[in-house]
Design a protein around this motif. Structure first.
Motif, PDB file in Angstrom:
ATOM      1  N   CYS A 120       2.540   8.643 -21.306  1.00 30.04           N
ATOM      2  CA  CYS A 120       2.198   8.377 -19.764  1.00 30.04           C
ATOM      3  C   CYS A 120       1.314   6.944 -19.556  1.00 30.04           C
ATOM      4  CB  CYS A 120       1.625   9.528 -19.339  1.00 30.04           C
ATOM      5  SG  CYS A 120       0.834   9.417 -17.685  1.00 30.04           S
ATOM      6  N   LEU A 121       1.709   6.374 -18.565  1.00 33.42           N
ATOM      7  CA  LEU A 121       1.059   5.163 -18.589  1.00 33.42           C
ATOM      8  C   LEU A 121      -0.481   5.333 -18.230  1.00 33.42           C
ATOM      9  CD1 LEU A 121       0.554   2.035 -18.458  1.00 33.42           C
ATOM     10  CD2 LEU A 121       1.363   2.131 -16.218  1.00 33.42           C
ATOM     11  N   LEU A 122      -0.829   6.351 -17.377  1.00 36.08           N
ATOM     12  CA  LEU A 122      -2.186   6.594 -16.904  1.00 36.08           C
ATOM     13  C   LEU A 122      -2.860   7.175 -18.304  1.00 36.08           C
ATOM     14  CD1 LEU A 122      -1.598   8.489 -13.699  1.00 36.08           C
ATOM     15  CD2 LEU A 122      -2.802   6.386 -13.987  1.00 36.08           C
ATOM     16  N   ALA A 123      -2.183   7.956 -19.024  1.00 33.65           N
ATOM     17  CA  ALA A 123      -3.015   8.528 -20.231  1.00 33.65           C
ATOM     18  C   ALA A 123      -3.067   7.209 -21.273  1.00 33.65           C
ATOM     19  CB  ALA A 123      -2.185   9.485 -21.123  1.00 33.65           C
ATOM     20  N   ASN A 124      -2.106   6.366 -21.382  1.00 33.57           N
ATOM     21  CA  ASN A 124      -2.334   5.494 -22.289  1.00 33.57           C
ATOM     22  C   ASN A 124      -3.488   4.355 -22.182  1.00 33.57           C
ATOM     23  OD1 ASN A 124      -0.198   6.258 -23.542  1.00 33.57           O
ATOM     24  ND2 ASN A 124       1.297   4.761 -22.829  1.00 33.57           N
TER      25      ASN A 124
ATOM     26  N   SER B 244       1.196  14.203 -23.676  1.00 30.43           N
ATOM     27  CA  SER B 244       1.825  12.627 -23.700  1.00 30.43           C
ATOM     28  C   SER B 244       1.173  11.822 -24.938  1.00 30.43           C
ATOM     29  CB  SER B 244       1.547  12.044 -22.187  1.00 30.43           C
ATOM     30  OG  SER B 244       0.258  11.239 -22.302  1.00 30.43           O
ATOM     31  N   VAL B 245      -0.110  12.171 -25.349  1.00 31.74           N
ATOM     32  CA  VAL B 245      -0.630  11.357 -26.291  1.00 31.74           C
ATOM     33  C   VAL B 245      -0.216  11.871 -27.793  1.00 31.74           C
ATOM     34  CG1 VAL B 245      -2.710  11.002 -27.523  1.00 31.74           C
ATOM     35  CG2 VAL B 245      -2.661  10.807 -25.184  1.00 31.74           C
ATOM     36  N   VAL B 246      -0.158  13.260 -28.031  1.00 30.95           N
ATOM     37  CA  VAL B 246       0.388  13.744 -29.014  1.00 30.95           C
ATOM     38  C   VAL B 246       2.043  13.343 -29.198  1.00 30.95           C
ATOM     39  CG1 VAL B 246       0.853  15.976 -30.385  1.00 30.95           C
ATOM     40  CG2 VAL B 246      -1.352  15.665 -29.225  1.00 30.95           C
TER      41      VAL B 246
ATOM     42  N   CYS C 101     -11.585  10.210 -29.023  1.00 34.64           N
ATOM     43  CA  CYS C 101     -11.299  10.404 -30.529  1.00 34.64           C
ATOM     44  C   CYS C 101     -10.475   9.346 -31.097  1.00 34.64           C
ATOM     45  CB  CYS C 101     -10.852  11.903 -30.646  1.00 34.64           C
ATOM     46  SG  CYS C 101      -9.685  11.974 -32.061  1.00 34.64           S
ATOM     47  N   LEU C 102     -11.024   8.829 -32.058  1.00 38.15           N
ATOM     48  CA  LEU C 102     -10.283   7.453 -32.651  1.00 38.15           C
ATOM     49  C   LEU C 102      -8.530   7.951 -32.694  1.00 38.15           C
ATOM     50  CD1 LEU C 102     -10.140   4.381 -33.851  1.00 38.15           C
ATOM     51  CD2 LEU C 102     -10.651   5.430 -35.763  1.00 38.15           C
ATOM     52  N   LEU C 103      -8.396   9.022 -33.341  1.00 39.64           N
ATOM     53  CA  LEU C 103      -7.072   9.636 -33.632  1.00 39.64           C
ATOM     54  C   LEU C 103      -6.262   9.396 -32.259  1.00 39.64           C
ATOM     55  CD1 LEU C 103      -7.661  12.571 -35.987  1.00 39.64           C
ATOM     56  CD2 LEU C 103      -6.505  10.105 -36.743  1.00 39.64           C
ATOM     57  N   ALA C 104      -6.826  10.072 -31.305  1.00 42.51           N
ATOM     58  CA  ALA C 104      -6.265  10.058 -29.896  1.00 42.51           C
ATOM     59  C   ALA C 104      -5.896   8.583 -29.372  1.00 42.51           C
ATOM     60  CB  ALA C 104      -6.922  10.765 -28.872  1.00 42.51           C
ATOM     61  N   ASN C 105      -7.123   7.856 -29.376  1.00 37.83           N
ATOM     62  CA  ASN C 105      -6.865   6.419 -29.016  1.00 37.83           C
ATOM     63  C   ASN C 105      -5.808   5.836 -29.664  1.00 37.83           C
ATOM     64  OD1 ASN C 105      -9.343   7.344 -27.823  1.00 37.83           O
ATOM     65  ND2 ASN C 105     -10.529   5.849 -28.798  1.00 37.83           N
ATOM     66  N   THR C 106      -5.871   6.043 -31.036  1.00 38.30           N
ATOM     67  CA  THR C 106      -4.789   5.040 -31.901  1.00 38.30           C
ATOM     68  C   THR C 106      -3.418   5.695 -31.354  1.00 38.30           C
ATOM     69  OG1 THR C 106      -6.434   4.935 -33.552  1.00 38.30           O
ATOM     70  CG2 THR C 106      -4.070   4.617 -34.291  1.00 38.30           C
ATOM     71  N   ALA C 107      -3.401   6.881 -31.326  1.00 34.02           N
ATOM     72  CA  ALA C 107      -2.078   7.520 -30.884  1.00 34.02           C
ATOM     73  C   ALA C 107      -1.608   6.882 -29.710  1.00 34.02           C
ATOM     74  CB  ALA C 107      -2.178   8.975 -30.794  1.00 34.02           C
ATOM     75  N   ALA C 108      -2.398   6.560 -28.734  1.00 36.86           N
ATOM     76  CA  ALA C 108      -1.904   5.987 -27.434  1.00 36.86           C
ATOM     77  C   ALA C 108      -1.564   4.494 -27.728  1.00 36.86           C
ATOM     78  CB  ALA C 108      -3.059   6.365 -26.229  1.00 36.86           C
TER      79      ALA C 108
ATOM     80  N   GLN D  92      -6.858  16.629 -27.753  1.00 37.32           N
ATOM     81  CA  GLN D  92      -6.792  15.473 -27.559  1.00 37.32           C
ATOM     82  C   GLN D  92      -6.806  15.043 -26.009  1.00 37.32           C
ATOM     83  OE1 GLN D  92      -6.588  14.049 -30.473  1.00 37.32           O
ATOM     84  NE2 GLN D  92      -6.733  15.920 -31.451  1.00 37.32           N
ATOM     85  N   GLY D  93      -6.302  15.921 -25.365  1.00 36.10           N
ATOM     86  CA  GLY D  93      -6.368  15.738 -23.712  1.00 36.10           C
ATOM     87  C   GLY D  93      -7.601  15.520 -23.399  1.00 36.10           C
ATOM     88  N   MET D  94      -8.395  16.510 -23.680  1.00 31.92           N
ATOM     89  CA  MET D  94      -9.820  16.053 -23.502  1.00 31.92           C
ATOM     90  C   MET D  94     -10.340  14.994 -23.697  1.00 31.92           C
ATOM     91  SD  MET D  94     -11.672  20.096 -23.743  1.00 31.92           S
ATOM     92  CE  MET D  94     -11.763  19.934 -25.638  1.00 31.92           C
ATOM     93  N   SER D  95     -10.067  14.433 -25.089  1.00 25.85           N
ATOM     94  CA  SER D  95     -10.691  13.284 -25.598  1.00 25.85           C
ATOM     95  C   SER D  95     -10.139  12.035 -24.541  1.00 25.85           C
ATOM     96  CB  SER D  95     -10.459  13.067 -26.983  1.00 25.85           C
ATOM     97  OG  SER D  95      -9.421  12.294 -27.104  1.00 25.85           O
ATOM     98  N   VAL D  96      -8.861  12.202 -24.197  1.00 23.47           N
ATOM     99  CA  VAL D  96      -8.391  10.960 -23.158  1.00 23.47           C
ATOM    100  C   VAL D  96      -8.915  11.274 -21.898  1.00 23.47           C
ATOM    101  CG1 VAL D  96      -6.119  10.327 -22.051  1.00 23.47           C
ATOM    102  CG2 VAL D  96      -6.151  10.876 -24.575  1.00 23.47           C
ATOM    103  N   VAL D  97      -8.683  12.304 -21.250  1.00 22.32           N
ATOM    104  CA  VAL D  97      -9.300  12.383 -19.732  1.00 22.32           C
ATOM    105  C   VAL D  97     -10.750  12.121 -19.672  1.00 22.32           C
ATOM    106  CG1 VAL D  97      -9.969  14.090 -17.776  1.00 22.32           C
ATOM    107  CG2 VAL D  97      -7.519  14.282 -19.306  1.00 22.32           C
TER     108      VAL D  97
END
Lengths: 201, 201
Positions: free
Chosen positions: A104-108, A169-171, B104-111, B166-171
DNA sequence: TCGTTATTTGAACGAGCGTCCAAGAACGCG
DNA sequence: CGCGTTCTTGGACGCTCGTTCAAATAACGA
């Protein structure tokens, strides 16, 4: 009147959205945007300002479009609970499967740009807040109609679903068809089941 | 034999992790890494290869460290259920509050990177899978000990928690202290309660 | 038809990117 | 003390980045 524009700004934004979405902000160059939108950089700069401004315009457009889509998805089906379920299913399918690894662009954007750009952060943050604000009344209504367990606090459940969807969307970006996304989706759907209803009133 | 190294590779990786974590892969330049790690670029290239290889090494180290941390957090407290709760609380606090907007670096990198780099994708994907594989037995044990409701499927709940975190770390990257993250955390904690959870708030 | 005005076009710019490499510096060994 | 070896140092390379701008172009009113 002068020479007329040869392109529609919104159509260009739609193309730009695609590029930022699949590739990310920093990894897309202005040259890429030139070929992707079919508009030469001089015109892009004249119409939008600079790369960041073009990105912000694309992001806002995407946010608006997705806000509309949320309302559509939630109103699908016979009742609020069906709408919620439909929303989750569509969002889940949207980030699993081949060619669906752009999330999702917002999550990215939350992950890549938000911490370093207050204006971007505001757009993304407000989008998430709006999403929660759209989910909550649907949850409340579903509970009031006895379609959804009152075991869960509507406000918290709404926030939970927002966070969950961003997480999916991230996972989902790490695998074309992520078992984690599918399982977490199934779990979320099970939360919406009215399995332990107290006496409905 | 020969001139001795003046730096410890792991210490350099820890510094590099910090930079990639707070700034992202594309937005960190090799010059930034030079000043951030205190090692001149020539030595970085000699020790690690190129920027991508340095990033990959940092990412793997981060993944290893976080796998260790998961085990520590889960074994905290008197029983598996307390460990799960502790894990969620720590992860939640870790992405809210001032200076905690790097996620989280993993979530950031996933995105940001995962869809465009198979090797990176593999590291991140396996990390997520390992996390789920660490959570599931804790859930099963908690259920067996009667500490956690059997209403939920352990496998699905584990996946759900992975995606949620992962969602928490992104939001959480969109706000220094995100109400969404806090609410979703409270909801997740309520899921871990054995019987009928009270509606907090 | 011509002048005005807005847009298009693409060459050009300086800055910064990732990467390389020749020279110097610091050790162990004979 | 050289000698061989390894690591450090920082200048240099070619390239691409985001951005600018003067000239060319196309529609309009007069």
């Amino acid at each position: 009147m002068g020479r007329p524009k040869t392109f529609d700004e919104d159509a260009v934004l739609d193309r730009a959205i695609e590029q930022f979405w699949t590739t990310g902000y920093h990894a897309v160059s202005v040259r890429d945007l030139e070929t992707g939108t079919g508009v030469l950089k001089g015109s892009l700069y004249a119409a939008f300002g600079d790369k960041r401004a073009l990105f912000l315009a694309s992001l806002r457009r995407y946010a608006d479009q997705s806000a509309v889509q949320i309302r559509e998805l939630l109103s699908h089906g016979a009742n609020p609970r069906a709408g919620l379920e439909h929303y989750l299913r569509v969002r889940g399918k949207g980030c699993t499967g081949p060619g669906r690894t752009r999330g999702c662009l917002l999550a990215n954007t939350a992950a890549e740009v938000a911490p370093h750009d207050p204006e971007v952060r505001a757009v993304v943050g407000q989008s998430f807040a709006k999403l929660a604000a759209a989910l909550e009344p649907a949850i409340v209504e579903a509970q009031e109609q006895g379609l959804l367990s009152r075991r869960h606090d509507a406000h918290e459940l709404a926030a939970h679903l927002v966070v969950l969807v961003q997480g999916m969307s991230v996972v989902g970006k790490t695998e074309p068809d992520s078992a984690l996304v599918r399982s977490s989706l199934r779990f979320a759907l099970s939360l919406l089941e009215n399995d332990a209803p107290e006496k409905s009133r």
